[in-house]
Write an enzyme that holds these catalytic residues in place. Structure first.
Site, PDB file in Angstrom:
ATOM      1  N   HIS A 222     -10.839  11.337  19.554  1.00  0.00           N
ATOM      2  CA  HIS A 222     -10.197  10.116  19.061  1.00  0.00           C
ATOM      3  C   HIS A 222     -11.155   9.336  18.169  1.00  0.00           C
ATOM      4  CE1 HIS A 222     -12.482   7.572  21.864  1.00  0.00           C
ATOM      5  NE2 HIS A 222     -12.093   8.360  22.879  1.00  0.00           N
TER       6      HIS A 222
ATOM      7  N   CYS B  51     -14.355  11.620  26.609  1.00  0.00           N
ATOM      8  CA  CYS B  51     -13.713  12.016  25.345  1.00  0.00           C
ATOM      9  C   CYS B  51     -14.766  12.290  24.281  1.00  0.00           C
ATOM     10  CB  CYS B  51     -12.780  10.903  24.863  1.00  0.00           C
ATOM     11  SG  CYS B  51     -11.281  10.758  25.863  1.00  0.00           S
TER      12      CYS B  51
END
Length: 466
Positions: free
Chosen positions: A425, A441
């Site tokens: 992301h 992440c």
């Protein structure tokens, strides 16, 4: 002596006439011929005649040949009359009027076979009954003509195209009324069985069904609407050229035969107007396919669907063939085309995440497409290693921000998950790429995350390792 002739001694001798020869007595022969001939004739007759006293439904057929007996049976049936008393008045009809029949020949043949004259033991047998068959349509017509006041005509069901609903619809049949044919037939049967020449019966008025029933019209409507539903020119299962319902209906003519059947015919000239434009509608060039595949060659995304090229051949005869097909209730006309195959371009894509170097590399067809410096999970939140695939993707979402999480980051952009809640992301809250910083992440710049988001389709392989 009356005649004389000189003798050898000179005397003349006279001869008496010779006595006639006695004639044969033939009287016995002449007397016997008539009696013998009669006996022979009687014997011959007994071999072809039915025994005395034999009868069929009151018709005396004893002493008749089978052929004559059949004629007698038929004649009696034809002449037997029924006086019908109905609410609309009194009429008289005969068996002939009612189209009454019996298998007289078979009855006569059986009567002779069972009771021949040559067999005295079979003389004066019990009478034979018979079932009279009535032509119901003929009988109804006669009763209608003879007693028009007792008849109200039924109304046939009809079929028509309704432009508003663009479908064929049915107008239901309406029953009429007339003298009960079954009652008249039963009276005729009773009189014939009894051997009486006439009888009287009181008949009621009963409903008269329309020759074309609502069910029969509905069946025709089902066929016609089936044509409208499917009308068109097909290549395989594809309706390549659709014929709209109103146009298809304008081609069709529906003709009832008055007995329940509806004949369908189609206007070949009108069909030809559409056939003339088929080539332009059908012909096309091949379109090559463009797909994204994984390292095993399996397609994970199609960028451009492949399409075969095709060319329609000679169209002569199509209109006539389609007209025949429509008359049979089939609205799907199969076209014959020559096809040109398409080619497929395959692009292999995969993502490699190296936790040791804190880099993410996009590989395309075995070559590096992009390499980004990233921030992976730190400490207890280290990013898991393994082989994964891109799954759910979303352009923006809040991360954490629910009970059970110790952080809350709003409006995280360009998220592409690959392992549960681990994904790629964009990152706007730090710029320390190259150092583990996240809760698991892969942090990237917003621009890089957007590029990966657009490049990596669902199913793209992701390899995470040290």
């Amino acid at each position: 002596m009356t005649d004389g002739a000189p003798g050898t001694d000179g005397a003349t001798y006279a001869w008496a006439p010779a006595e006639p020869k006695p004639r044969k007595n033939r009287s016995g022969l002449w007397i016997g011929i008539p009696a013998g001939a009669t006996a022979v004739a009687l014997i011959a007759a007994s071999l072809v005649l039915i025994a005395p006293g034999a009868s069929v439904a009151g018709v005396q057929i004893g002493g008749l040949t089978a052929g004559a007996a059949a004629q007698a049976i038929e004649s009696r049936l034809a002449q037997t009359s029924v006086t019908v008393e109905s609410p609309a008045g009194e009429v008289v009809v005969t068996g002939a009027d009612l189209g009454a029949t019996v298998d007289a020949a078979a009855l006569a043949d059986k009567a002779f076979a069972d009771n021949p004259m040559w067999k005295p033991a079979s003389w004066f047998p019990e009478g034979t009954g018979v079932t009279v068959q009535i032509d119901e349509a003929e009988a109804a017509a006669v009763l209608r003509d003879k007693a028009p006041g007792a008849y109200r005509a039924p109304v046939d069901a009809t079929v028509a195209y309704d432009a508003g609903s663009q479908a064929y619809v049915t107008t239901p049949a309406e029953a009429g009324e007339g003298i009960d044919v079954a009652t008249v037939a039963a009276a005729l049967q009773s009189a014939f069985d009894a051997g009486t020449a006439s009888t009287t019966v009181e008949a009621t008025l009963v409903p008269v069904d329309a020759p074309v029933s609502t069910d029969e019209a509905a069946a025709a409507v089902g066929t016609l609407n089936g044509i409208l539903d499917s009308a068109g020119f097909y290549i395989g299962d594809e309706r390549t050229v659709t014929v709209d319902r109103a146009t298809a209906a304008s081609w069709l003519t529906v003709t009832p035969d008055g007995k329940g059947a509806f004949a369908i015919s189609a206007d070949e000239a009108a069909i030809q107007n559409v056939v003339g434009g088929l080539t332009a509608a059908v012909d096309r060039g091949a379109v090559n396919a463009d797909v994204i595949v994984d390292t095993g060659g399996e397609v994970i995304h199609t960028i451009t669907e492949g399409q075969t090229g095709r060319t329609l051949g000679d169209t002569a005869g199509i209109a006539a063939a389609f007209a025949t097909q429509l008359a049979e209730g089939n609205g799907r006309y199969a076209l014959t085309v020559a096809e040109t195959p398409f080619e497929t371009t395959k692009t292999e894509r995969r993502i490699d995440v190296n936790l040791s170097t804190q880099t993410t590399t996009l590989w395309q067809n075995g070559q590096v497409y992009r390499t980004y410096t990233i921030s992976s999970g730190a400490g207890d939140h280290a990013t898991h290693t393994g082989e994964f695939r891109i799954g759910w993707k979303t352009a923006m979402q809040d991360m954490g921000c629910v009970p059970g999480y110790d952080y809350c980051t709003k409006d995280v952009p360009w998220v592409a998950y690959f392992n549960g809640d681990e994904g790629f992301h964009g990152t706007y809250w730090h710029n320390n790429f190259g150092t583990p910083m996240s809760h698991g992440c892969i942090n990237m710049t917003i621009a890089q995350a957007k590029e990966l988001y657009d490049w990596a389709y669902r199913g793209t392989e992701v390899s995470v390792h040290y």
